[in-house]
Design an enzyme around this catalytic site. Structure first.
Site, PDB file in Angstrom:
ATOM      1  N   GLU A 155       2.792  -8.207  -1.747  1.00 42.51           N
ATOM      2  CA  GLU A 155       1.569  -8.850  -1.263  1.00 42.51           C
ATOM      3  C   GLU A 155       1.546 -10.354  -1.506  1.00 42.51           C
ATOM      4  O   GLU A 155       1.014 -11.116  -0.687  1.00 42.51           O
ATOM      5  CB  GLU A 155       0.333  -8.219  -1.924  1.00 42.51           C
ATOM      6  CG  GLU A 155      -0.003  -6.830  -1.437  1.00 42.51           C
ATOM      7  CD  GLU A 155       0.678  -5.707  -2.209  1.00 42.51           C
ATOM      8  OE1 GLU A 155       1.650  -5.995  -2.938  1.00 42.51           O
ATOM      9  OE2 GLU A 155       0.253  -4.556  -2.063  1.00 42.51           O
ATOM     10  N   GLU A 159       1.684   1.815  -3.566  1.00 42.46           N
ATOM     11  CA  GLU A 159       0.434   2.244  -4.220  1.00 42.46           C
ATOM     12  C   GLU A 159       0.114   3.702  -3.887  1.00 42.46           C
ATOM     13  O   GLU A 159      -0.354   4.461  -4.738  1.00 42.46           O
ATOM     14  CB  GLU A 159      -0.711   1.318  -3.781  1.00 42.46           C
ATOM     15  CG  GLU A 159      -0.546  -0.090  -4.353  1.00 42.46           C
ATOM     16  CD  GLU A 159      -1.513  -1.096  -3.744  1.00 42.46           C
ATOM     17  OE1 GLU A 159      -1.544  -1.208  -2.492  1.00 42.46           O
ATOM     18  OE2 GLU A 159      -2.235  -1.760  -4.490  1.00 42.46           O
ATOM     19  N   GLY A 213       0.812  -1.220   0.000  1.00 40.92           N
ATOM     20  CA  GLY A 213       0.000   0.000   0.000  1.00 40.92           C
ATOM     21  C   GLY A 213       0.841   1.262   0.000  1.00 40.92           C
ATOM     22  O   GLY A 213       0.377   2.327  -0.434  1.00 40.92           O
TER      23      GLY A 213
HETATM   24  N1  CO8 Z   1       1.969  -3.783   8.987  1.00 39.63           N
HETATM   25  C1  CO8 Z   1       2.100  -3.867  10.332  1.00 39.63           C
HETATM   26  N2  CO8 Z   1       3.283  -3.817  10.963  1.00 39.63           N
HETATM   27  C2  CO8 Z   1       4.381  -3.667  10.212  1.00 39.63           C
HETATM   28  C3  CO8 Z   1       4.333  -3.585   8.820  1.00 39.63           C
HETATM   29  C4  CO8 Z   1       3.056  -3.644   8.189  1.00 39.63           C
HETATM   30  N3  CO8 Z   1       2.894  -3.533   6.858  1.00 39.63           N
HETATM   31  N4  CO8 Z   1       5.600  -3.470   8.348  1.00 39.63           N
HETATM   32  C5  CO8 Z   1       6.406  -3.482   9.416  1.00 39.63           C
HETATM   33  N5  CO8 Z   1       5.686  -3.599  10.541  1.00 39.63           N
HETATM   34  C6  CO8 Z   1       6.180  -3.634  11.930  1.00 39.63           C
HETATM   35  C7  CO8 Z   1       6.877  -4.941  12.238  1.00 39.63           C
HETATM   36  O1  CO8 Z   1       5.940  -5.952  12.580  1.00 39.63           O
HETATM   37  C8  CO8 Z   1       7.761  -4.535  13.400  1.00 39.63           C
HETATM   38  O2  CO8 Z   1       6.976  -4.485  14.562  1.00 39.63           O
HETATM   39  P1  CO8 Z   1       7.628  -5.001  15.974  1.00 39.63           P
HETATM   40  O3  CO8 Z   1       8.747  -4.033  16.263  1.00 39.63           O
HETATM   41  O4  CO8 Z   1       6.481  -4.891  16.932  1.00 39.63           O
HETATM   42  O5  CO8 Z   1       8.115  -6.388  15.735  1.00 39.63           O
HETATM   43  C9  CO8 Z   1       8.151  -3.095  13.047  1.00 39.63           C
HETATM   44  O6  CO8 Z   1       7.193  -2.663  12.078  1.00 39.63           O
HETATM   45  C10 CO8 Z   1       9.529  -2.999  12.440  1.00 39.63           C
HETATM   46  O7  CO8 Z   1       9.574  -3.890  11.327  1.00 39.63           O
HETATM   47  P2  CO8 Z   1      10.702  -5.038  11.152  1.00 39.63           P
HETATM   48  O8  CO8 Z   1      11.245  -5.453  12.481  1.00 39.63           O
HETATM   49  O9  CO8 Z   1      10.123  -6.107  10.282  1.00 39.63           O
HETATM   50  O10 CO8 Z   1      11.820  -4.191  10.392  1.00 39.63           O
HETATM   51  P3  CO8 Z   1      12.916  -4.782   9.388  1.00 39.63           P
HETATM   52  O11 CO8 Z   1      13.875  -3.679   9.165  1.00 39.63           O
HETATM   53  O12 CO8 Z   1      13.453  -6.075   9.873  1.00 39.63           O
HETATM   54  O13 CO8 Z   1      12.124  -5.085   8.015  1.00 39.63           O
HETATM   55  C11 CO8 Z   1      10.543  -4.601   6.269  1.00 39.63           C
HETATM   56  C12 CO8 Z   1      11.540  -4.028   7.305  1.00 39.63           C
HETATM   57  C13 CO8 Z   1      11.298  -5.397   5.196  1.00 39.63           C
HETATM   58  C14 CO8 Z   1       9.824  -3.422   5.610  1.00 39.63           C
HETATM   59  C15 CO8 Z   1       9.538  -5.540   6.999  1.00 39.63           C
HETATM   60  O14 CO8 Z   1       8.992  -4.849   8.120  1.00 39.63           O
HETATM   61  C16 CO8 Z   1       8.386  -5.979   6.139  1.00 39.63           C
HETATM   62  O15 CO8 Z   1       8.553  -6.852   5.300  1.00 39.63           O
HETATM   63  N6  CO8 Z   1       7.195  -5.395   6.356  1.00 39.63           N
HETATM   64  C17 CO8 Z   1       5.992  -5.787   5.664  1.00 39.63           C
HETATM   65  C18 CO8 Z   1       5.989  -5.265   4.241  1.00 39.63           C
HETATM   66  C19 CO8 Z   1       4.776  -5.748   3.490  1.00 39.63           C
HETATM   67  O16 CO8 Z   1       4.569  -6.913   3.273  1.00 39.63           O
HETATM   68  N7  CO8 Z   1       3.928  -4.799   3.044  1.00 39.63           N
HETATM   69  C20 CO8 Z   1       2.718  -5.099   2.289  1.00 39.63           C
HETATM   70  C21 CO8 Z   1       1.554  -5.245   3.207  1.00 39.63           C
HETATM   71  S1  CO8 Z   1       0.104  -5.794   2.331  1.00 39.63           S
HETATM   72  C22 CO8 Z   1      -0.486  -4.394   1.605  1.00 39.63           C
HETATM   73  O17 CO8 Z   1       0.081  -3.349   1.713  1.00 39.63           O
HETATM   74  C23 CO8 Z   1      -1.755  -4.549   0.840  1.00 39.63           C
HETATM   75  C24 CO8 Z   1      -2.312  -3.182   0.416  1.00 39.63           C
HETATM   76  C25 CO8 Z   1      -3.751  -3.310  -0.095  1.00 39.63           C
HETATM   77  C26 CO8 Z   1      -4.700  -3.551   1.060  1.00 39.63           C
HETATM   78  C27 CO8 Z   1      -6.104  -3.653   0.565  1.00 39.63           C
HETATM   79  C28 CO8 Z   1      -7.106  -3.613   1.706  1.00 39.63           C
HETATM   80  C29 CO8 Z   1      -7.776  -4.908   2.028  1.00 39.63           C
END
Ligand code: CO8
Length: 260
Positions: free
Chosen positions: A134, A114, A111
Site C-alpha cells: 500500500e 489481509e 487486501g
Molecule cells: N486493482 C485493480 N486492478 C488490478 C489490481 C488491483 N489491486 N492488481 C492488478 N490489477 C489489474 C492490472 O491493472 C491489469 O489490468 P489490465 O490488464 O487491464 O492492464 C491486470 O490486473 C493484470 O495485472 P498486471 O498487468 O499488472 O500483471 P503483472 O503480472 O505485470 O503484475 C502485480 C502483477 C505485481 C500483482 C501487479 O498487478 C500489481 O502490482 N498489482 C497491484 C498490487 C497492489 O498494489 N495491491 C494493493 C492494493 S491497495 C489495498 O489492497 C488496500 C487494502 C485496504 C483497502 C481499504 C479500503 C479503503
C-alpha cells in the site's frame, strides 16, 4: 446460487470459495466483498459444512489487493466506510467458528494478504508472493493488516514488510510464520482440501472453541485468557462429542462426532 465474482463448490463437509476476477488478478471490489460476505455468513450457519477453503481463480493470483480503480475515487468518508466494511467481513471470516484455509495460489498483496491473514490457516503455492504494498500507492493497509501482520510475524518484521512494501516469497512467509505450509503449485488445491478434510473430521464444537479460545484469548491478559479457556473447557465437557470421543478412545474404536 450463482455469483458474478465468486465460485462456490461443495464437496461433502468442505466448501471451496474461489474469488473469480482473474482479469484483474482477483482484486477485491465492493461487489466481491458483498458476495463474499453473503457466502461466508451462509457457510458459517450451514452445519453440514465443517471447513472452508478460500482461493483465487487462475494460477497467477490469490487476490492482488483491493480494486485500485475503486480506491482511486474514494472520498475520506467513503474510504473509512469501505475499510470498516472490509474489516467486519474479515472479522467474520476469522470468527466463523469453523476452519477457513487460505489456499494462496499466487499474489496475496494488500487486501489479499489481509484476507489470507484473517483465515484460520494458510497454505501457499511455492510460487506465491505475499506483501503489503500500500505504501507505494500512498496508502496504508485498511483491512487490519497493521494489526494482524504484527500478531502473526512480530512487530519488527511487520514494520519492515509494510514500510518497504516489498513482497516476500512463499518460503520466506513460512519461515516467519505468515503461512503454515508451502507446497508445489500443482499440488496446492489437493493439499488444501486434504488439510480441510482433516480439520473437518474434528469435533465441531471443540474446533469452534479452539479457534475462539486462541483468537479471543490471545487478545486478553494471560490470566483472563486462561479463565476463558477453562470456561470453554467446561462447556465442551457437556457435549455428546466429548462423551463419544472419550468412550471411543477407551473402546479402541474411531469416534463418530455429531456436532452436539
Ligand atoms: N486493482 C485493480 N486492478 C488490478 C489490481 C488491483 N489491486 N492488481 C492488478 N490489477 C489489474 C492490472 O491493472 C491489469 O489490468 P489490465 O490488464 O487491464 O492492464 C491486470 O490486473 C493484470 O495485472 P498486471 O498487468 O499488472 O500483471 P503483472 O503480472 O505485470 O503484475 C502485480 C502483477 C505485481 C500483482 C501487479 O498487478 C500489481 O502490482 N498489482 C497491484 C498490487 C497492489 O498494489 N495491491 C494493493 C492494493 S491497495 C489495498 O489492497 C488496500 C487494502 C485496504 C483497502 C481499504 C479500503 C479503503
Amino acid at each position: 446460487m450463482s455469483f458474478d465474482n465468486l465460485l462456490l463448490e461443495r464437496d461433502a463437509a468442505i466448501a471451496v470459495v474461489t474469488i473469480n476476477r482473474p482479469k484483474v488478478l482477483n482484486a477485491l471490489n465492493a461487489a466481491t466483498l458483498d458476495e463474499l460476505q453473503h457466502v461466508v455468513l451462509g457457510l458459517g450457519q450451514d452445519a453440514a459444512i465443517r471447513a472452508v477453503v478460500l482461493t483465487g481463480a487462475g494460477d497467477k493470483s490469490f487476490v492482488a489487493g483491493a480494486d485500485i480503480n475503486e480506491l482511486a475515487v474514494q472520498t475520506p468518508t467513503s474510504a473509512r466506510e469501505h475499510a470498516l466494511k472490509g474489516q467486519r467481513l474479515f472479522d467474520a471470516i476469522e470468527g466463523l467458528g469453523k476452519p477457513v484455509i487460505a489456499a494462496i495460489n499466487g499474489y496475496a498483496l494488500g487486501g489479499g494478504c489481509e484476507l489470507a491473514m484473517a483465515c484460520t490457516l494458510r497454505v501457499a503455492a511455492d510460487t506465491a508472493k505475499l506483501g503489503q504494498p500500500e505504501v507505494s500507492l500512498g496508502l496504508i493497509p485498511g483491512y487490519a493488516g497493521t494489526q494482524r501482520l504484527p500478531r502473526l510475524v512480530g512487530k519488527g518484521k511487520a514494520m519492515e514488510m509494510i514500510l518497504t512494501g516489498t513482497p516476500i516469497s512463499a518460503d520466506e512467509a513460512r519461515r516467519i510464520g505468515l503461512v503454515n505450509r508451502v507446497v508445489p503449485a500443482a499440488d496446492l488445491a489437493a493439499e488444501a482440501r486434504k488439510l480441510a478434510a482433516q480439520l473437518a473430521a474434528g469435533a465441531p464444537i471443540a474446533v469452534r472453541y479452539i479457534i475462539d479460545a486462541i483468537n479471543r484469548g490471545t487478545e486478553m491478559p494471560f490470566a483472563d485468557g486462561c479463565q476463558y479457556e477453562a470456561a470453554l473447557f467446561g462447556l465442551v465437557a457437556s457435549t455428546d462429542d466429548m462423551r463419544e470421543g472419550t468412550t471411543a478412545f477407551l473402546g479402541k474404536r474411531k469416534a463418530e462426532f455429531t456436532g452436539k
